[in-house]
Design an enzyme around this catalytic site. Structure first.
Site, PDB file in Angstrom:
ATOM      1  N   SER A 146       0.859  -1.179   0.000  1.00 23.70           N
ATOM      2  CA  SER A 146       0.000   0.000   0.000  1.00 23.70           C
ATOM      3  C   SER A 146       0.899   1.234   0.000  1.00 23.70           C
ATOM      4  O   SER A 146       1.735   1.394   0.878  1.00 23.70           O
ATOM      5  CB  SER A 146      -0.877  -0.031   1.252  1.00 23.70           C
ATOM      6  OG  SER A 146      -1.652   1.125   1.351  1.00 23.70           O
ATOM      7  N   LYS A 172      -0.952  -0.904  -4.471  1.00 26.16           N
ATOM      8  CA  LYS A 172      -2.187  -0.165  -4.128  1.00 26.16           C
ATOM      9  C   LYS A 172      -1.807   1.281  -3.877  1.00 26.16           C
ATOM     10  O   LYS A 172      -0.890   1.551  -3.096  1.00 26.16           O
ATOM     11  CB  LYS A 172      -2.820  -0.800  -2.888  1.00 26.16           C
ATOM     12  CG  LYS A 172      -3.787   0.077  -2.118  1.00 26.16           C
ATOM     13  CD  LYS A 172      -4.537  -0.750  -1.074  1.00 26.16           C
ATOM     14  CE  LYS A 172      -4.729   0.007   0.223  1.00 26.16           C
ATOM     15  NZ  LYS A 172      -5.422  -0.809   1.257  1.00 26.16           N
ATOM     16  N   LYS A 174      -2.914   5.029  -2.588  1.00 23.02           N
ATOM     17  CA  LYS A 174      -3.880   5.818  -1.831  1.00 23.02           C
ATOM     18  C   LYS A 174      -4.282   7.004  -2.708  1.00 23.02           C
ATOM     19  O   LYS A 174      -3.412   7.649  -3.324  1.00 23.02           O
ATOM     20  CB  LYS A 174      -3.244   6.320  -0.536  1.00 23.02           C
ATOM     21  CG  LYS A 174      -2.966   5.217   0.468  1.00 23.02           C
ATOM     22  CD  LYS A 174      -4.261   4.633   1.018  1.00 23.02           C
ATOM     23  CE  LYS A 174      -3.992   3.678   2.158  1.00 23.02           C
ATOM     24  NZ  LYS A 174      -5.243   3.124   2.732  1.00 23.02           N
ATOM     25  N   ASP A 200      -7.159   3.030  -3.185  1.00 19.11           N
ATOM     26  CA  ASP A 200      -7.896   3.072  -1.910  1.00 19.11           C
ATOM     27  C   ASP A 200      -8.131   4.528  -1.537  1.00 19.11           C
ATOM     28  O   ASP A 200      -7.190   5.304  -1.365  1.00 19.11           O
ATOM     29  CB  ASP A 200      -7.072   2.369  -0.823  1.00 19.11           C
ATOM     30  CG  ASP A 200      -7.809   2.262   0.514  1.00 19.11           C
ATOM     31  OD1 ASP A 200      -8.978   2.687   0.600  1.00 19.11           O
ATOM     32  OD2 ASP A 200      -7.191   1.748   1.474  1.00 19.11           O
ATOM     33  N   GLU A 225     -11.156   0.830  -3.644  1.00 14.32           N
ATOM     34  CA  GLU A 225     -11.484   0.499  -2.250  1.00 14.32           C
ATOM     35  C   GLU A 225     -12.095   1.702  -1.532  1.00 14.32           C
ATOM     36  O   GLU A 225     -11.537   2.797  -1.578  1.00 14.32           O
ATOM     37  CB  GLU A 225     -10.180   0.054  -1.576  1.00 14.32           C
ATOM     38  CG  GLU A 225     -10.297  -0.401  -0.133  1.00 14.32           C
ATOM     39  CD  GLU A 225      -8.923  -0.844   0.425  1.00 14.32           C
ATOM     40  OE1 GLU A 225      -7.982  -1.088  -0.364  1.00 14.32           O
ATOM     41  OE2 GLU A 225      -8.807  -0.939   1.651  1.00 14.32           O
ATOM     42  N   ASP A 250     -13.849  -1.725   2.602  1.00 13.85           N
ATOM     43  CA  ASP A 250     -12.947  -1.936   3.741  1.00 13.85           C
ATOM     44  C   ASP A 250     -13.701  -1.454   4.995  1.00 13.85           C
ATOM     45  O   ASP A 250     -14.381  -2.247   5.657  1.00 13.85           O
ATOM     46  CB  ASP A 250     -11.638  -1.148   3.492  1.00 13.85           C
ATOM     47  CG  ASP A 250     -10.686  -1.107   4.682  1.00 13.85           C
ATOM     48  OD1 ASP A 250     -11.024  -1.638   5.755  1.00 13.85           O
ATOM     49  OD2 ASP A 250      -9.582  -0.522   4.566  1.00 13.85           O
ATOM     50  N   LYS A 274     -10.010  -7.297   7.282  1.00 14.18           N
ATOM     51  CA  LYS A 274      -9.070  -6.913   8.334  1.00 14.18           C
ATOM     52  C   LYS A 274      -9.629  -7.452   9.643  1.00 14.18           C
ATOM     53  O   LYS A 274     -10.677  -6.996  10.104  1.00 14.18           O
ATOM     54  CB  LYS A 274      -8.968  -5.393   8.449  1.00 14.18           C
ATOM     55  CG  LYS A 274      -8.229  -4.706   7.325  1.00 14.18           C
ATOM     56  CD  LYS A 274      -8.158  -3.215   7.587  1.00 14.18           C
ATOM     57  CE  LYS A 274      -7.523  -2.496   6.417  1.00 14.18           C
ATOM     58  NZ  LYS A 274      -7.662  -1.038   6.542  1.00 14.18           N
TER      59      LYS A 274
HETATM   60  O1  OSB Z   1      -7.279   1.589   4.422  1.00  7.66           O
HETATM   61  O2  OSB Z   1      -6.175  -0.157   4.075  1.00  7.66           O
HETATM   62  C1  OSB Z   1      -6.300   0.915   4.675  1.00  7.66           C
HETATM   63  C2  OSB Z   1      -3.220   1.583   6.835  1.00  7.66           C
HETATM   64  C3  OSB Z   1      -3.819   2.124   7.969  1.00  7.66           C
HETATM   65  C4  OSB Z   1      -5.180   2.301   7.983  1.00  7.66           C
HETATM   66  C5  OSB Z   1      -5.949   1.933   6.893  1.00  7.66           C
HETATM   67  C6  OSB Z   1      -5.370   1.367   5.774  1.00  7.66           C
HETATM   68  C7  OSB Z   1      -3.978   1.226   5.736  1.00  7.66           C
HETATM   69  C8  OSB Z   1      -3.244   0.721   4.581  1.00  7.66           C
HETATM   70  C9  OSB Z   1      -1.893   0.125   4.821  1.00  7.66           C
HETATM   71  O3  OSB Z   1      -3.633   0.829   3.438  1.00  7.66           O
HETATM   72  C10 OSB Z   1      -1.936  -1.345   4.834  1.00  7.66           C
HETATM   73  C11 OSB Z   1      -0.661  -1.932   5.359  1.00  7.66           C
HETATM   74  O4  OSB Z   1       0.332  -1.929   4.634  1.00  7.66           O
HETATM   75  O5  OSB Z   1      -0.638  -2.407   6.516  1.00  7.66           O
HETATM   76 MG    MG Z   2      -8.446   0.547   3.012  1.00  8.72          MG
END
Ligand code: OSB
Ligand code: MG
Length: 381
Positions: A146, A172, A174, A200, A225, A250, A274
């Site tokens: 991510s 991924k 952001k 995301d 996402e 999510d 998660k």
């Molecule tokens: O939305 O997936 C998310 C990290 C912290 C809070 C929310 C998210 C994330 C990530 C990182 O996208 C995922 C990771 O590498 O642990």
């Molecule tokens: Mg997410």
């Protein structure tokens, strides 16, 4: 759960619960639509039982910006309500924890941390690994990464190229309003059309942005996402009907009932699982099973876990329905030094730990070195 795999011991007698709060600097700042983070503040739960101890990581962030939970709130609810309830129940299995804690509304990340700590104690005592207990079907899992919002497109391309060269199997990005079509176009053209790429938004858009988001269709993304606020399932249904890119939820998916409802309403065709967000690994497995019955692919999300949480996530991601690479990245993507043995990427994959329990060992000297508050202890009165 999959009780046929359990060895002799399947219940533990809880003697005490210790709470540790540590701080770990991130190797690079992580920016999302909800803010910029330079360190991970982590709440660790250490459960002491007559049969041995167990550790759990709480994925709540320092501030209530991803969900309503945050480290200080999770520590307080565990200290004042959840740990005392476990001590009163006294002898239990991990599969009993959710029922014992049901009297408290919400606080899923706090509950998940206790459940996984009990599970760690229980499975260590019976010589079973998390992978065996969960029903893992592969010894290693495909990993994605991510990538946060970057200061510039050039900086983003440099960061993504680094991860590509390390072997990550999926990227991924952001996104947020003002940082979406342009960075996605640049990364797609650098990686080529075959690379697995997804985005995301962490709830940063509104239903008024549907026409704008449709522009993402030309980049062949695996999924988008959580574009909208978590409670607005209807807005996601509208988007799913308006664009070709699959919508993946999510934040919205807080339990199996919500997952099934969102799938049946066509709000989501892929789910990010998660465990902390849904109250624990056992509920995560129920969501996996419900998605599998409905042919809905799932993948394992992440919350910038230490090696402790990562070990359990990697075991979960080895279940058969996890058909897309997860946000289960190597230790060095997050931290210079991990709390447990490091997770190292080999050919774009991480190995599922094979030893009893989580299969990793918490480096307790680091728990002391990295502490940001004195530990708290909840025992029998
Ligand atoms: O939305 O997936 C998310 C990290 C912290 C809070 C929310 C998210 C994330 C990530 C990182 O996208 C995922 C990771 O590498 O642990
Ligand atoms: Mg997410």
């Amino acid at each position: 759960m999959r009780t046929g795999l359990l060895g002799g011991i399947d219940a533990v007698e809880i003697e005490a619960v210790e709470l540790h709060r540590i701080g770990m600097p991130l190797v690079r700042p992580f920016e999302t639509s909800f803010g910029r983070q330079t360190a991970r503040e982590v709440l660790l739960v250490h459960v002491l039982t007559t049969e041995g101890d167990g550790w759990g990581e709480c994925v709540a962030m320092a501030d209530p910006v991803y969900s309503s939970e945050y480290v200080g709130g999770a520590a307080a609810v565990i200290r004042d309500y959840l740990a005392p309830a476990l001590l009163t129940a006294r002898t239990l299995r991990a599969s009993d924890v959710a029922g014992v804690l049901e009297f408290a509304v919400g606080h899923r990340m706090a509950k998940a941390a206790l459940e996984v700590a009990v599970l760690d104690a229980q499975t260590r005592a019976s010589g079973v690994s998390f992978g065996e207990y969960f029903g893992a079907v592969r010894p290693e899992v495909d990993c994605g990464v991510s990538v946060g919002i970057a200061p510039s497109i050039d900086a983003l391309l440099e960061e993504v190229a680094g991860y590509r060269d390390e072997g990550y199997r999926r990227i991924k990005l952001k996104i947020k309003p003002g940082w979406d079509v342009e960075p996605v176009a640049a990364v797609r053209s650098m990686l080529g059309s075959d690379a697995l790429l997804q985005v995301d938004a962490n709830t940063a858009y509104t239903i008024a942005d549907i026409d704008h988001l449709r522009q993402l269709d030309e980049f062949g993304l695996l999924l988008i996402e959580q574009p909208f606020v978590e409670e607005d399932i209807a807005a996601h249904v509208r988007l799913a009907h308006a664009i070709d890119t699959p919508v993946c939820l999510d934040e919205s998916i807080t339990n199996t009932t919500v997952a099934i409802d969102a799938i049946e309403r066509d709000a989501t065709s892929i789910i990010n699982i998660k465990p902390g967000r849904v109250g624990g690994y056992l509920e995560a497995i129920r969501i996996h099973d419900a998605c599998r019955e409905r042919d809905v692919p799932v993948w394992c999300g992440g919350m910038l876990e230490t090696g402790l949480g990562r070990a359990a996530n990697v075991a979960l991601a080895a279940l058969p329905g996890f058909t897309l690479p997860g946000d289960t990245s190597a230790s060095n993507r997050y931290f210079a030094d991990d709390l447990t043995e490091s997770f190292v990427l080999v050919d774009g994959r991480l190995a599922v730990p094979a030893g009893p329990g989580s299969g990793v060992t918490v480096r307790t000297e680091l728990v002391d070195d990295w502490q940001v508050r004195p530990p708290e202890w909840v025992g029998r009165a």
